[in-house]
Design an enzyme around this catalytic site. Structure first.
Site, mmCIF file in Angstrom:
data_model
loop_
_atom_site.group_PDB
_atom_site.id
_atom_site.type_symbol
_atom_site.label_atom_id
_atom_site.label_comp_id
_atom_site.label_asym_id
_atom_site.label_seq_id
_atom_site.Cartn_x
_atom_site.Cartn_y
_atom_site.Cartn_z
ATOM 1 N N ASP A 75 0.864 -1.198 0.000
ATOM 2 C CA ASP A 75 0.000 0.000 0.000
ATOM 3 C C ASP A 75 0.897 1.243 0.000
ATOM 4 O O ASP A 75 2.126 1.126 0.065
ATOM 5 C CB ASP A 75 -0.925 -0.008 1.233
ATOM 6 C CG ASP A 75 -1.930 1.146 1.243
ATOM 7 O OD1 ASP A 75 -2.314 1.618 0.150
ATOM 8 O OD2 ASP A 75 -2.326 1.590 2.334
ATOM 9 N N SER A 76 0.268 2.406 -0.053
ATOM 10 C CA SER A 76 1.022 3.657 0.014
ATOM 11 C C SER A 76 1.422 3.989 1.451
ATOM 12 O O SER A 76 2.327 4.783 1.686
ATOM 13 C CB SER A 76 0.139 4.801 -0.485
ATOM 14 O OG SER A 76 -1.018 4.880 0.341
ATOM 15 N N TYR B 154 -1.245 8.315 -2.383
ATOM 16 C CA TYR B 154 -1.475 7.855 -3.761
ATOM 17 C C TYR B 154 -2.712 8.504 -4.374
ATOM 18 O O TYR B 154 -2.813 8.618 -5.587
ATOM 19 C CB TYR B 154 -1.626 6.326 -3.780
ATOM 20 C CG TYR B 154 -0.328 5.571 -3.955
ATOM 21 C CD1 TYR B 154 0.913 6.207 -3.839
ATOM 22 C CD2 TYR B 154 -0.342 4.213 -4.248
ATOM 23 C CE1 TYR B 154 2.094 5.497 -3.999
ATOM 24 C CE2 TYR B 154 0.830 3.500 -4.422
ATOM 25 C CZ TYR B 154 2.049 4.134 -4.299
ATOM 26 O OH TYR B 154 3.211 3.427 -4.466
ATOM 27 N N CYS C 147 -4.588 -1.659 -1.772
ATOM 28 C CA CYS C 147 -4.804 -0.233 -2.004
ATOM 29 C C CYS C 147 -5.793 -0.097 -3.158
ATOM 30 O O CYS C 147 -5.506 -0.555 -4.273
ATOM 31 C CB CYS C 147 -3.465 0.403 -2.371
ATOM 32 S SG CYS C 147 -3.582 2.110 -2.901
ATOM 33 N N GLU D 140 -3.239 7.496 9.226
ATOM 34 C CA GLU D 140 -1.780 7.443 9.422
ATOM 35 C C GLU D 140 -1.425 7.939 10.833
ATOM 36 O O GLU D 140 -0.607 7.337 11.528
ATOM 37 C CB GLU D 140 -1.067 8.328 8.385
ATOM 38 C CG GLU D 140 -1.159 7.834 6.954
ATOM 39 C CD GLU D 140 -0.238 6.645 6.654
ATOM 40 O OE1 GLU D 140 0.830 6.525 7.288
ATOM 41 O OE2 GLU D 140 -0.621 5.837 5.788
ATOM 42 N N CYS E 276 -11.279 2.792 0.630
ATOM 43 C CA CYS E 276 -9.839 3.044 0.781
ATOM 44 C C CYS E 276 -9.429 2.194 1.966
ATOM 45 O O CYS E 276 -10.124 2.183 2.997
ATOM 46 C CB CYS E 276 -9.601 4.522 1.083
ATOM 47 S SG CYS E 276 -7.931 4.873 1.661
ATOM 48 N N THR E 277 -8.312 1.476 1.840
ATOM 49 C CA THR E 277 -7.949 0.528 2.900
ATOM 50 C C THR E 277 -7.538 1.213 4.202
ATOM 51 O O THR E 277 -7.457 0.563 5.242
ATOM 52 C CB THR E 277 -6.818 -0.394 2.418
ATOM 53 O OG1 THR E 277 -5.739 0.425 1.915
ATOM 54 C CG2 THR E 277 -7.313 -1.323 1.328
ATOM 55 N N HIS E 278 -7.295 2.515 4.151
ATOM 56 C CA HIS E 278 -7.023 3.232 5.400
ATOM 57 C C HIS E 278 -8.274 3.336 6.280
ATOM 58 O O HIS E 278 -8.161 3.485 7.489
ATOM 59 C CB HIS E 278 -6.541 4.666 5.100
ATOM 60 C CG HIS E 278 -5.085 4.758 4.745
ATOM 61 N ND1 HIS E 278 -4.591 4.336 3.539
ATOM 62 C CD2 HIS E 278 -4.018 5.238 5.450
ATOM 63 C CE1 HIS E 278 -3.274 4.559 3.501
ATOM 64 N NE2 HIS E 278 -2.911 5.106 4.650
HETATM 65 N N1 DGL Z 1 -4.908 3.031 1.116
HETATM 66 C C1 DGL Z 1 -5.018 3.496 -0.196
HETATM 67 C C2 DGL Z 1 -6.317 3.152 -0.867
HETATM 68 O O1 DGL Z 1 -6.877 2.169 -0.593
HETATM 69 C C3 DGL Z 1 -4.365 4.761 -0.624
HETATM 70 C C4 DGL Z 1 -4.524 6.024 0.155
HETATM 71 C C5 DGL Z 1 -3.642 7.119 -0.393
HETATM 72 O O2 DGL Z 1 -2.399 6.952 -0.362
HETATM 73 O O3 DGL Z 1 -4.153 8.149 -0.870
HETATM 74 O O4 DGL Z 1 -6.821 3.822 -1.698
#
Ligand code: DGL
Length: 269
Positions: free
Chosen positions: A8-9, A40, A72, A150, A182-184
């Site tokens: 991931d990012s 990302y 991601c 984060e 988004c995985t975050h």
């Molecule tokens: N976790 C990522 C996603 O699922 C990327 C978040 C990012 O770096 O902007 O989209």
């Protein structure tokens, strides 16, 4: 034991790692994140594709990886065909869980919370057109939420007032189901529920990804100890930036059975 690379990012892919690890703790995990180019969701597509290809292929060769998970949404929606063309290992991606959300919603009004890039992608529009035709769909792209996740993993408190401001445009809707695209965002599930209680269902793709990985690897249970084991932890963490203050993040990583961060030296292009 197999070796699984999860990418991931930033820390978002840890939400997917946790689901996979819960189902298959016997494997070895390599968690890699490209924090030199984070976020990302704000990156040009060609740059994103080149970086993911470079980092993932290098690590896959270096560690004899058996399976890759692009944890991601922002990367998966554009990079999977390129990766599959250059790797021999299976590559599993994650895309917004629009289909299950549309099925789950009772009001038939669904919110998609993702990065600015994911909400704009053709891939996301196609998922809506294919699986949510009977729903009204509201898209919201929020990089600030990614940054909040984060911070949370680095031990900071999440500002609920700021988060409430972000979801404010949805308060006047009948949304009862939110896709965490988004995985975050699964890392902020509790806080999102607090500021947006009308969402009865918050849907992410973590457990579906874990089941997919399990199906691809089979269910063997051969537990071995590897020579890569580091201080009792066999799972490794890599990142690309040269930032050095990782103590709080390392605490979160160790609590998830991952090593402290190791630097990959791949600069922002
Ligand atoms: N976790 C990522 C996603 O699922 C990327 C978040 C990012 O770096 O902007 O989209």
């Amino acid at each position: 034991m197999k070796t699984i690379l999860i990418f991931d990012s930033g820390v978002g892919g840890l939400s997917v790692y946790q689901e996979i690890y819960r189902q298959m703790p016997q494997h070895q995990y390599i968690y890699a994140f490209d924090d030199a180019a984070f976020p990302y969701g704000e990156l040009e597509e060609p740059v994103l594709i080149e970086r993911v290809l470079h980092i993932v292929t290098s690590l896959s060769n270096q560690h004899a990886v058996d399976l890759v998970v692009i944890a991601c949404n922002t990367a998966s929606t554009i990079v999977l065909p390129h990766l599959r063309a250059s790797l021999t290992q299976p590559v599993v991606g994650v895309v917004p869980a629009i289909k299950p959300a549309a099925q789950m919603s009772q009001t038939k009004v669904v919110g998609v919370l993702a990065t600015p890039a994911t909400v704009k992608r053709q891939y996301t529009q196609s998922l809506i057109a294919e699986f949510a035709t009977d729903c009204e769909v509201h898209l919201l792209g929020a990089t600030r939420l990614v940054e909040m996740a984060e911070m949370k993993l680095r031990g900071h408190r999440v500002d609920l007032n700021e988060m409430a401001e972000i979801v404010n445009p949805w308060l006047s809707t009948q949304i009862d189901t939110v896709v965490l695209g988004c995985t975050h965002f699964p890392l902020l599930k509790q806080e999102i529920s607090q500021v947006f209680p009308q969402a009865r269902f918050l849907i992410d793709s973590g457990s579906a990804i874990a089941s997919r990985v399990q199906a691809l690897l089979g269910t063997e249970l051969d537990i071995e100890v590897t020579e890569l084991e580091q201080g009792g932890i066999k799972n490794l963490t890599y990142h690309t930036s040269d930032k050095s203050d990782h103590q709080a993040l390392n605490d979160s990583l160790r609590a998830m059975q991952l090593s402290n961060v190791n630097c990959l030296h791949y600069p922002r292009s």
